[in-house]
Design an enzyme around this catalytic site. Structure first.
Site, short mmCIF file in Angstrom:
data_model
loop_
_atom_site.label_atom_id
_atom_site.label_comp_id
_atom_site.label_asym_id
_atom_site.label_seq_id
_atom_site.Cartn_x
_atom_site.Cartn_y
_atom_site.Cartn_z
N HIS A 56 52.46 28.39 46.49
CA HIS A 56 52.62 27.54 47.66
C HIS A 56 52.79 26.13 47.12
O HIS A 56 52.28 25.81 46.03
CB HIS A 56 51.38 27.52 48.55
CG HIS A 56 50.94 28.84 49.07
ND1 HIS A 56 50.18 29.73 48.35
CD2 HIS A 56 51.16 29.42 50.27
CE1 HIS A 56 49.93 30.80 49.09
NE2 HIS A 56 50.51 30.64 50.25
N ASP A 59 49.51 24.66 46.02
CA ASP A 59 48.82 25.29 44.88
C ASP A 59 49.07 24.44 43.64
O ASP A 59 48.29 24.44 42.69
CB ASP A 59 49.36 26.70 44.62
CG ASP A 59 49.10 27.66 45.77
OD1 ASP A 59 48.14 27.44 46.53
OD2 ASP A 59 49.88 28.60 45.91
N MET A 90 59.43 33.38 43.29
CA MET A 90 59.23 33.11 44.72
C MET A 90 58.43 31.83 44.90
O MET A 90 57.51 31.54 44.13
CB MET A 90 58.51 34.31 45.34
CG MET A 90 58.17 34.19 46.81
SD MET A 90 56.55 33.41 47.14
CE MET A 90 55.47 34.81 47.01
N GLU A 183 56.63 37.15 56.29
CA GLU A 183 55.46 37.99 56.04
C GLU A 183 54.60 38.11 57.29
O GLU A 183 54.13 37.10 57.82
CB GLU A 183 54.63 37.43 54.90
CG GLU A 183 53.38 38.23 54.61
CD GLU A 183 52.62 37.75 53.42
OE1 GLU A 183 53.21 36.99 52.60
OE2 GLU A 183 51.45 38.10 53.26
N LYS A 185 51.30 39.55 59.61
CA LYS A 185 49.85 39.86 59.53
C LYS A 185 49.35 39.90 60.98
O LYS A 185 49.73 39.06 61.79
CB LYS A 185 49.12 38.80 58.71
CG LYS A 185 47.65 39.15 58.44
CD LYS A 185 46.99 38.11 57.54
CE LYS A 185 45.53 38.44 57.26
NZ LYS A 185 44.87 37.41 56.42
N GLU A 219 53.20 43.12 53.33
CA GLU A 219 52.00 43.15 52.49
C GLU A 219 51.18 44.38 52.83
O GLU A 219 50.90 44.64 54.02
CB GLU A 219 51.14 41.90 52.65
CG GLU A 219 49.86 41.98 51.83
CD GLU A 219 49.02 40.73 51.79
OE1 GLU A 219 49.59 39.64 51.58
OE2 GLU A 219 47.81 40.84 52.00
N HIS A 222 48.13 43.85 55.09
CA HIS A 222 48.39 43.39 56.46
C HIS A 222 48.83 44.53 57.37
O HIS A 222 48.35 44.66 58.50
CB HIS A 222 49.43 42.27 56.44
CG HIS A 222 48.97 41.07 55.69
ND1 HIS A 222 49.76 39.97 55.46
CD2 HIS A 222 47.79 40.80 55.05
CE1 HIS A 222 49.09 39.08 54.75
NE2 HIS A 222 47.90 39.56 54.48
N ASP A 247 54.41 42.17 48.90
CA ASP A 247 53.06 41.75 48.47
C ASP A 247 52.20 42.99 48.28
O ASP A 247 51.85 43.69 49.23
CB ASP A 247 52.41 40.86 49.55
CG ASP A 247 52.79 39.40 49.39
OD1 ASP A 247 52.29 38.56 50.17
OD2 ASP A 247 53.60 39.09 48.48
N ASP A 257 41.05 41.01 55.85
CA ASP A 257 42.09 41.07 54.82
C ASP A 257 41.43 41.03 53.44
O ASP A 257 41.04 39.99 52.94
CB ASP A 257 43.00 39.84 55.00
CG ASP A 257 44.20 39.89 54.07
OD1 ASP A 257 44.94 38.90 54.04
OD2 ASP A 257 44.39 40.91 53.39
N ASP A 259 42.61 42.05 50.37
CA ASP A 259 43.43 41.67 49.21
C ASP A 259 42.86 42.25 47.91
O ASP A 259 42.81 41.57 46.88
CB ASP A 259 43.54 40.13 49.10
CG ASP A 259 44.35 39.53 50.24
OD1 ASP A 259 44.19 38.32 50.49
OD2 ASP A 259 45.12 40.26 50.88
N ASP A 289 49.69 40.08 45.67
CA ASP A 289 49.01 39.05 46.45
C ASP A 289 47.58 39.53 46.67
O ASP A 289 47.24 40.06 47.73
CB ASP A 289 49.73 38.83 47.79
CG ASP A 289 49.09 37.67 48.53
OD1 ASP A 289 49.50 37.42 49.68
OD2 ASP A 289 48.18 37.03 47.99
C1 DIG Z 1 48.84 35.76 52.55
O1 DIG Z 1 48.95 37.13 52.39
C2 DIG Z 1 50.15 35.10 52.30
C3 DIG Z 1 49.95 33.79 51.62
O2 DIG Z 1 49.14 34.03 50.51
C4 DIG Z 1 51.31 33.44 51.16
O3 DIG Z 1 51.87 32.57 52.07
C5 DIG Z 1 52.07 34.72 51.15
C6 DIG Z 1 52.79 34.83 49.85
O4 DIG Z 1 52.96 36.13 49.45
N1 DIG Z 1 51.06 35.76 51.41
MN MN Z 2 50.64 37.98 51.26
MN MN Z 3 46.52 39.34 52.54
#
Ligand code: DIG
Ligand code: MN
Ligand code: MN
Length: 387
Positions: A56, A59, A90, A183, A185, A219, A222, A247, A257, A259, A289
């Site tokens: 990001h 970051d 990316m 993406e 969620k 993802e 998600h 992701d 979430d 992860d 991710d």
């Molecule tokens: C969360 O799953 C999102 C953020 O971390 C980011 O914007 C995106 C990048 O893969 N995934």
């Molecule tokens: Mn993600």
């Molecule tokens: Mn996530």
């Protein structure tokens, strides 16, 4: 004998700075790990064998950095990537952390916030292009509601479309060549997030001015938070030519979430995903991710990152084994398409009349056993390493 599950550049494994840099903070506890600077994160990723590092904007560059500070930070980061042989596949933009986005970014009720979100994204695109990224992810973590009293949801869709259309024009204007990956969620951090699933985004993309520039970034966690079958979402995106990024992580159903490390919660679902990606020869980044457990120090973070890649490669080998397994392939043949009527893809009066006049033997069609129990048991035995 070299370890067959050692990551190599051609595997295209990548991690976000925020993944290995995750300090273990959660809603009920403070950070447990020291800060990992972007250059140290690059060194760690190179050490474990990753190919790419993603980010990001914030970051890398603090939100209030001056242009001179920004340029110095970017130059230092580029140097680290070059020294360690990492690429930036990316880039994305943080439209969720700063309080200004507390009621959304592109969908905020405040037109100034919406405009600021687009400005911030343009600058993040500048950064991503400077670092060589060709994929730009947009995750609308704050695009949602706790109460639907705040705005009509179709108004939110319109605002989202306005923003994405504008950003596509910006990429064209600057000749950045970005492919945007949206993406989904279902919730968290908002009570409900708009575009809750990959399928919702696939419907949304078709309404854009430049749908060819926009795909999805599904993802694992998600879609599973929404109680969905992840590989089905990925397959629909792939079939539509819209799987621009992915992701990878893992997730137990009905939780926040998580992860988790790839494959650590549901290895069978991870197997079907890896098999699909390899069978269709998906050639995009395999982006993790995910982050290490809060219990871990930076050695644990290395183990987490190695585990993500190693599990992917083990499941890739298991998929090759499944595809080569004679008994499995024989069962697939038996359960195959069966006697077929003339292909019905092209409608004609001839196929119409053939179909309408055909007598189907429903009893015979219903009685044929498909041996899916045996097929799934063999799959489990491949996964459990006894075949
Ligand atoms: C969360 O799953 C999102 C953020 O971390 C980011 O914007 C995106 C990048 O893969 N995934
Ligand atoms: Mn993600
Ligand atoms: Mn996530």
């Amino acid at each position: 004998m070299p370890d067959p599950f050692t990551p190599r550049p051609e595997h295209q494994f990548s991690f976000g700075l925020w993944t290995v840099g995750n300090r273990g903070r959660d809603p009920f506890g403070d950070a447990v790990r020291p800060v990992l600077s972007p250059t140290d994160a690059v060194a760690l990723l190179a050490e474990v064998g990753a190919r790419g590092v993603n980010l990001h904007d914030n970051d890398l560059v603090p939100i209030d950095a001056s242009p001179a500070q920004r340029d110095r930070i970017v130059q230092e980061f580029q140097g680290a990537c070059q020294r360690h042989g990492l690429v930036v596949p990316m880039a994305t933009v943080n439209l969720f952390y700063d309080p200004v986005f507390r009621d959304g970014a592109f969908t905020s009720n405040d037109a100034q916030v919406r405009a600021y979100a687009i400005q911030k994204t343009m600058r993040a695109m500048d950064l991503g292009a400077e670092l060589g990224a060709k994929i730009f992810v947009l995750w609308g973590g704050r695009e949602g509601t706790e109460t639907d009293a705040c705005r009509r949801p179709d108004e939110a869709v319109k605002r989202l479309r306005e923003a994405v259309n504008y950003l596509c024009e910006y990429s064209l204007d600057r000749k950045y060549g970005f492919r945007f990956a949206l993406e989904a969620k279902p919730n968290e951090p908002r009570g409900d997030i708009y575009m809750a699933t990959t399928g919702a985004y696939l419907g949304f993309i078709a309404t854009l001015d430049h749908p060819d520039l926009v795909g999805v970034n599904p993802e694992v966690a998600h879609e599973q938070m929404a109680g969905l079958n992840f590989v089905h979402a990925v397959a629909q995106a792939w079939e539509a030519g819209k799987l621009f990024h992915i992701d990878l992580n893992d997730q137990l159903p009905g939780r926040y979430d998580q992860d988790f490390r790839f494959g650590s919660a549901n290895p069978k679902a991870a197997f079907w995903l890896v098999k699909f990606l390899e069978d269709v020869k998906y050639d995009g980044p395999r982006h993790f991710d995910a982050h290490a457990y809060r219990t871990e120090d930076h050695d644990g973070v290395r183990a987490f990152a190695r585990g993500c890649m190693r599990t992917y490669l083990i499941l890739k080998q298991r998929a090759e084994q499944w595809n080569a397994d004679a008994e499995i392939q024989a069962l697939l043949q038996e359960a195959g398409p069966g006697a077929r009527l003339p292909p019905l893809t092209a409608y004609s009066r001839a196929t119409r009349d053939t179909l309408l006049s055909h007598d189907f033997d429903r009893a015979a069609l219903s009685s044929r056993g498909l041996a899916y129990e045996r097929l799934d048991q063999l799959t489990m035995e491949v996964l459990l390493g006894v075949r």
